[in-house]
Design a protein around this motif. Structure first.
Motif, mmCIF file in Angstrom:
data_model
loop_
_atom_site.group_PDB
_atom_site.id
_atom_site.type_symbol
_atom_site.label_atom_id
_atom_site.label_comp_id
_atom_site.label_asym_id
_atom_site.label_seq_id
_atom_site.Cartn_x
_atom_site.Cartn_y
_atom_site.Cartn_z
ATOM 1 N N ARG A 176 -18.755 4.638 -8.594
ATOM 2 C CA ARG A 176 -19.004 6.081 -9.271
ATOM 3 C C ARG A 176 -20.707 5.925 -9.521
ATOM 4 N NH1 ARG A 176 -16.032 7.777 -13.939
ATOM 5 N NH2 ARG A 176 -14.460 8.794 -12.758
ATOM 6 N N ALA A 177 -21.145 6.961 -8.486
ATOM 7 C CA ALA A 177 -22.956 7.024 -8.885
ATOM 8 C C ALA A 177 -23.088 5.341 -8.756
ATOM 9 C CB ALA A 177 -23.112 7.297 -10.731
ATOM 10 N N ASP A 178 -23.061 4.811 -7.619
ATOM 11 C CA ASP A 178 -23.342 3.717 -7.107
ATOM 12 C C ASP A 178 -22.688 2.565 -8.151
ATOM 13 O OD1 ASP A 178 -24.140 3.826 -4.610
ATOM 14 O OD2 ASP A 178 -25.958 4.433 -5.479
ATOM 15 N N VAL A 179 -22.574 3.079 -8.588
ATOM 16 C CA VAL A 179 -21.716 1.581 -10.075
ATOM 17 C C VAL A 179 -19.981 0.854 -9.465
ATOM 18 C CG1 VAL A 179 -21.429 0.677 -12.341
ATOM 19 C CG2 VAL A 179 -23.299 2.024 -11.770
ATOM 20 N N VAL A 180 -19.997 0.283 -9.547
ATOM 21 C CA VAL A 180 -18.769 -0.470 -8.818
ATOM 22 C C VAL A 180 -16.674 0.277 -10.065
ATOM 23 C CG1 VAL A 180 -17.070 -1.925 -8.212
ATOM 24 C CG2 VAL A 180 -19.483 -1.862 -6.980
ATOM 25 N N MET A 181 -16.460 0.200 -9.906
ATOM 26 C CA MET A 181 -15.178 0.181 -11.429
ATOM 27 C C MET A 181 -14.210 -0.121 -10.667
ATOM 28 S SD MET A 181 -17.228 3.374 -12.307
ATOM 29 C CE MET A 181 -16.622 2.870 -13.310
ATOM 30 N N THR A 182 -13.688 -0.510 -9.525
ATOM 31 C CA THR A 182 -12.179 -1.077 -8.983
ATOM 32 C C THR A 182 -12.801 -1.627 -7.743
ATOM 33 O OG1 THR A 182 -10.924 0.611 -10.572
ATOM 34 C CG2 THR A 182 -9.752 -0.384 -8.642
ATOM 35 N N VAL A 183 -12.461 -2.933 -8.116
ATOM 36 C CA VAL A 183 -11.898 -3.400 -6.358
ATOM 37 C C VAL A 183 -10.724 -3.765 -5.734
ATOM 38 C CG1 VAL A 183 -12.855 -5.664 -5.138
ATOM 39 C CG2 VAL A 183 -14.868 -4.939 -6.927
ATOM 40 N N ALA A 184 -10.155 -3.406 -5.452
ATOM 41 C CA ALA A 184 -8.581 -3.709 -4.387
ATOM 42 C C ALA A 184 -8.638 -4.930 -3.794
ATOM 43 C CB ALA A 184 -7.667 -2.098 -4.753
ATOM 44 N N ALA A 185 -7.521 -5.375 -3.748
ATOM 45 C CA ALA A 185 -7.579 -6.109 -2.750
ATOM 46 C C ALA A 185 -5.608 -5.820 -2.329
ATOM 47 C CB ALA A 185 -7.077 -7.563 -2.914
ATOM 48 N N PHE A 186 -5.652 -6.227 -1.200
ATOM 49 C CA PHE A 186 -4.443 -5.714 -0.572
ATOM 50 C C PHE A 186 -3.331 -6.780 0.009
ATOM 51 C CE2 PHE A 186 -6.585 -2.150 -0.709
ATOM 52 C CZ PHE A 186 -5.729 -0.988 -0.694
ATOM 53 N N ASP A 187 -1.991 -7.129 0.236
ATOM 54 C CA ASP A 187 -1.299 -8.031 0.885
ATOM 55 C C ASP A 187 -0.196 -6.688 2.128
ATOM 56 O OD1 ASP A 187 0.618 -10.268 1.710
ATOM 57 O OD2 ASP A 187 1.230 -9.781 0.192
ATOM 58 N N VAL A 188 -0.704 -6.848 3.560
ATOM 59 C CA VAL A 188 0.279 -5.850 4.185
ATOM 60 C C VAL A 188 1.264 -7.155 4.765
ATOM 61 C CG1 VAL A 188 -0.111 -4.457 6.200
ATOM 62 C CG2 VAL A 188 -2.142 -5.130 4.165
ATOM 63 N N SER A 189 2.487 -6.281 5.830
ATOM 64 C CA SER A 189 3.501 -7.194 6.052
ATOM 65 C C SER A 189 3.727 -6.124 6.753
ATOM 66 C CB SER A 189 4.424 -7.487 5.166
ATOM 67 O OG SER A 189 5.061 -8.519 5.457
ATOM 68 N N ASP A 190 4.145 -6.179 8.186
ATOM 69 C CA ASP A 190 5.573 -5.150 8.887
ATOM 70 C C ASP A 190 4.325 -3.870 8.494
ATOM 71 O OD1 ASP A 190 6.465 -7.789 9.250
ATOM 72 O OD2 ASP A 190 8.393 -7.091 7.997
ATOM 73 N N GLY A 191 3.164 -3.896 8.922
ATOM 74 C CA GLY A 191 2.523 -2.257 8.559
ATOM 75 C C GLY A 191 2.406 -1.825 7.228
ATOM 76 N N GLN A 192 3.148 -2.683 6.264
ATOM 77 C CA GLN A 192 3.006 -1.237 5.196
ATOM 78 C C GLN A 192 2.285 -2.399 4.387
ATOM 79 O OE1 GLN A 192 7.256 -0.973 4.554
ATOM 80 N NE2 GLN A 192 6.408 1.499 4.585
ATOM 81 N N VAL A 193 1.741 -1.508 2.973
ATOM 82 C CA VAL A 193 1.347 -2.720 2.033
ATOM 83 C C VAL A 193 2.019 -3.062 0.954
ATOM 84 C CG1 VAL A 193 0.206 -2.960 -0.274
ATOM 85 C CG2 VAL A 193 -0.828 -1.380 1.666
ATOM 86 N N ALA A 194 2.442 -4.496 0.932
ATOM 87 C CA ALA A 194 3.598 -5.057 0.121
ATOM 88 C C ALA A 194 2.814 -5.369 -1.383
ATOM 89 C CB ALA A 194 3.154 -6.271 0.561
ATOM 90 N N ARG A 195 1.797 -5.758 -1.315
ATOM 91 C CA ARG A 195 1.294 -5.809 -3.178
ATOM 92 C C ARG A 195 -0.407 -5.402 -3.021
ATOM 93 N NH1 ARG A 195 2.854 -10.123 -6.806
ATOM 94 N NH2 ARG A 195 1.075 -8.857 -7.484
#
Length: 308
Positions: A272-291
């Motif tokens: 927001r306004a060039d300030v990073v608020m959240t960084v999200a990492a993903f674990d993908v398995s079989d075409g879906q997000v598991a974590r």
């Protein structure tokens, strides 16, 4: 092997390798930097005659850094019990993805100013991999990372752990079983497509599409460290996660989502306004997000500050 009487440039040149080892051992850029600085302080505290006797300064620094990390890991359990909410590893950016982020220009007298810039982004630093490392005992983690990731022989690892090479081999084998029990990751391209679809559905607050992109048994874990608002317990179930994500969007007008590499894998950055608020990492398995791992603790987001 190094040469007798190693020069300052040779010693300083080991810093990147040491940061890479320490980050994988600790899952924290800040703690990794502290461990490496401590190792260098011990090196320069040695009498010159002792330093001249050490044939491989790099091996000496790696051993000392690993021992320091082992001590940190030993005390981490108690510290994390006092941590507010879930503790997640510090996410690392790929600076090349950030326009005007400084990149290679962000250097100090002995190399990159930010230790995060020195971390090699590969499968051994993905959030999923680091979370598995967190489940290991300190000795397992050291044996596995040094041997399986950095190819150090068990004879040298034995010197770090104060155990026999055979015992170190057993520790690495036990750790390897934990890693192999985790799902094999899909291709980077496959992950990127799923993460892009999540971004689009999140932006449009399309709950039905989000539910379809999430594994029914998906789990979302957030790390605010008690410094910012974050759910203290994991959110379980694709439907609940989708509702939670849309609720976040409703409460945060003006939030911009960016597709960015997070620890070398496709992820999302909310700013927001060039300030990073959240960084999200993903674990993908079989075409879906598991974590989903959402890091919101501002102390862990310092490497993501956009400069220049």
């Amino acid at each position: 092997m190094g040469t007798v009487g190693a020069g300052t440039d040779e010693i300083a040149g080991e810093q990147g390798q040491l940061i890479n080892v320490a980050y994988r051992l600790l899952g924290s850029v800040t703690e990794a930097e502290d461990a490496v600085q401590d190792a260098y302080a011990r090196w320069y505290a040695l009498p010159r005659s002792r330093r001249d006797e050490i044939l491989s300064p790099g091996a000496w620094l790696t051993t000392v850094t690993s021992r320091i990390c082992l001590d940190v890991l030993g005390s981490a359990r108690a510290r994390r019990e006092r941590y507010v909410g879930a503790w997640l590893p510090e996410p690392v950016p790929d600076r090349t993805e950030w326009p005007h982020a400084g990149g290679a220009e962000r250097t100090g007298p002995t190399g990159p100013a930010d230790p995060a810039d020195q971390i090699v982004l590969d499968e051994s630093v993905t959030m999923a991999f680091l979370v598995v490392l967190e489940s290991m005992t300190p000795a397992e983690r050291v044996a596995f990372v040094l041997h399986d990731v950095f190819r150090y022989p068990f004879a040298e690892i034995a010197d770090v752990l104060g155990r026999t090479p055979a015992a170190c081999k057993q520790l690495a084998s036990s750790a390897r079983r934990r890693v192999s029990a985790a799902r094999a990751p899909v291709t980077a391209a496959g992950r990127a497509d799923v993460v892009r679809h999540v971004k689009e559905a999140w932006e449009t607050k399309d709950i039905a599409t989000l539910v379809g992109l999430l594994d029914p048994a998906a789990v979302m874990t957030a790390d605010g460290g008690g410094l910012v608002g974050a759910v203290l317990r994991p959110v379980e179930g694709g439907a609940r996660i989708a509702q939670y994500m849309v609720a976040i969007a409703d409460k945060a007008p003006g939030l911009e989502l960016l597709e960015r590499s997070v620890n070398g894998a496709p992820g999302l950055v909310a700013q927001r306004a060039d300030v990073v608020m959240t960084v999200a990492a993903f674990d993908v398995s079989d075409g879906q997000v598991a974590r989903i791992w959402a890091i919101r603790n501002p102390e862990k987001l310092r490497p993501w500050a956009r400069e220049g």
